[in-house]
Design a protein around this motif. Sequence first.
Motif, PDB file in Angstrom:
ATOM      1  N   LEU A 126       0.875  -1.166   0.000  1.00 26.73           N
ATOM      2  CA  LEU A 126       0.000   0.000   0.000  1.00 26.73           C
ATOM      3  C   LEU A 126       0.915   1.220   0.000  1.00 26.73           C
ATOM      4  N   VAL A 127       0.782   2.076  -1.015  1.00 26.63           N
ATOM      5  CA  VAL A 127       1.652   3.249  -1.117  1.00 26.63           C
ATOM      6  C   VAL A 127       0.791   4.505  -1.190  1.00 26.63           C
ATOM      7  N   GLY A 128       1.416   5.640  -0.870  1.00 28.86           N
ATOM      8  CA  GLY A 128       0.664   6.880  -0.972  1.00 28.86           C
ATOM      9  C   GLY A 128       1.533   8.101  -0.795  1.00 28.86           C
ATOM     10  N   PHE A 129       1.003   9.251  -1.226  1.00 26.23           N
ATOM     11  CA  PHE A 129       1.658  10.534  -0.968  1.00 26.23           C
ATOM     12  C   PHE A 129       0.598  11.586  -0.709  1.00 26.23           C
ATOM     13  N   VAL A 130       1.022  12.672  -0.051  1.00 28.37           N
ATOM     14  CA  VAL A 130       0.116  13.760   0.319  1.00 28.37           C
ATOM     15  C   VAL A 130       0.561  15.031  -0.396  1.00 28.37           C
ATOM     16  N   THR A 131      -0.383  15.749  -0.969  1.00 25.70           N
ATOM     17  CA  THR A 131      -0.060  16.996  -1.658  1.00 25.70           C
ATOM     18  C   THR A 131       0.232  18.098  -0.640  1.00 25.70           C
ATOM     19  N   LEU A 138      -4.611  13.123  -0.186  1.00 26.21           N
ATOM     20  CA  LEU A 138      -3.903  11.855  -0.104  1.00 26.21           C
ATOM     21  C   LEU A 138      -4.208  10.999  -1.330  1.00 26.21           C
ATOM     22  N   PHE A 139      -3.139  10.568  -2.029  1.00 22.29           N
ATOM     23  CA  PHE A 139      -3.256   9.628  -3.149  1.00 22.29           C
ATOM     24  C   PHE A 139      -2.711   8.279  -2.676  1.00 22.29           C
ATOM     25  N   THR A 140      -3.510   7.207  -2.753  1.00 24.89           N
ATOM     26  CA  THR A 140      -3.046   5.884  -2.351  1.00 24.89           C
ATOM     27  C   THR A 140      -3.358   4.859  -3.427  1.00 24.89           C
ATOM     28  N   LYS A 141      -2.574   3.772  -3.412  1.00 22.80           N
ATOM     29  CA  LYS A 141      -2.764   2.706  -4.394  1.00 22.80           C
ATOM     30  C   LYS A 141      -2.179   1.420  -3.830  1.00 22.80           C
ATOM     31  N   VAL A 142      -2.828   0.295  -4.089  1.00 20.01           N
ATOM     32  CA  VAL A 142      -2.270  -1.007  -3.749  1.00 20.01           C
ATOM     33  C   VAL A 142      -1.487  -1.513  -4.953  1.00 20.01           C
ATOM     34  N   LEU A 143      -0.220  -1.858  -4.720  1.00 16.95           N
ATOM     35  CA  LEU A 143       0.667  -2.297  -5.793  1.00 16.95           C
ATOM     36  C   LEU A 143       1.003  -3.771  -5.634  1.00 16.95           C
ATOM     37  N   PRO A 152       6.054  12.423  -6.385  1.00 25.91           N
ATOM     38  CA  PRO A 152       6.630  13.690  -6.852  1.00 25.91           C
ATOM     39  C   PRO A 152       7.625  14.278  -5.859  1.00 25.91           C
ATOM     40  N   VAL A 153       8.581  15.006  -6.377  1.00 25.20           N
ATOM     41  CA  VAL A 153       9.672  15.562  -5.574  1.00 25.20           C
ATOM     42  C   VAL A 153       9.142  16.378  -4.393  1.00 25.20           C
ATOM     43  N   GLY A 154       9.710  16.129  -3.216  1.00 22.76           N
ATOM     44  CA  GLY A 154       9.418  16.931  -2.035  1.00 22.76           C
ATOM     45  C   GLY A 154       8.159  16.577  -1.280  1.00 22.76           C
ATOM     46  N   LEU A 155       7.288  15.716  -1.836  1.00 24.49           N
ATOM     47  CA  LEU A 155       6.028  15.418  -1.161  1.00 24.49           C
ATOM     48  C   LEU A 155       6.194  14.255  -0.184  1.00 24.49           C
ATOM     49  N   ILE A 156       5.459  14.320   0.927  1.00 26.77           N
ATOM     50  CA  ILE A 156       5.495  13.251   1.929  1.00 26.77           C
ATOM     51  C   ILE A 156       4.867  11.994   1.338  1.00 26.77           C
ATOM     52  N   HIS A 157       5.571  10.864   1.478  1.00 27.30           N
ATOM     53  CA  HIS A 157       5.059   9.609   0.945  1.00 27.30           C
ATOM     54  C   HIS A 157       5.450   8.446   1.852  1.00 27.30           C
TER      55      HIS A 157
END
Length: 217
Positions: A126-131, A138-143, A152-157
């Motif tokens: 389960l991965v994700g990052f926050v704008t 919050l963008f999340t996805k099961v891989l 993306p550069v600099g974003l918390i993930h």
Amino acid sequence: MASAQLLLLVPLLLVTSCVVMASDPSPLQDFCVAYANSTVKVNGVVCKDPKLATADDFFFSGLNKAGNTSGPVGSRVTAVNVVQIPGLNTLGISLARVDYAPWGINPPHTHPRATEILTVLEGTLLVGFVTSNTDNRLFTKVLYKGDVFVFPVGLIHFQQNIGYGPAVALAALSSQNPGVITIANAVFGSNPDIPANILAKAFQVEEATITKIQSKF
């Protein structure tokens, strides 16, 4: 008409300049093998004499070995950047292997100098990052094995192994030295500590709660 076109052109040039400078500078020679023993401080690493370069300056061995995931978060990152491969100096790329114990996490963090593209080699993540603060979306996805995701550069993930066996991923990053800021470590494990009353107000909890968390770091 000419003045109107000029007004449109100036912002475009400014934006283009920012995009061009958003990654490591391009090399101006075939290679610039890092000379780690130099006492000169630059934004990057000083080049050693190219005549002294060898194939080993462009080589690393060990990504076939699983990292030790017995720590408190259940993951281990094996970095392959300019420190491990001196020949990466000025080339603007690096790699990392990430191993995860079952339900282990690579905790929320940022790379201040790099975008990351992650490929799952084994397991389910389960991965994700926050704008940024405009909406903190919050963008999340099961891989699954073979899946790819971009942070993306600099974003918390973050990543979490949501399977019952070990998981492995390979991360490519757009900097020879992407850096990493693990949020919990930076906030609660700074040296010296951020005053507990500041963090208590920021997190809207009691100071005793902050002090207890800080003691774990």
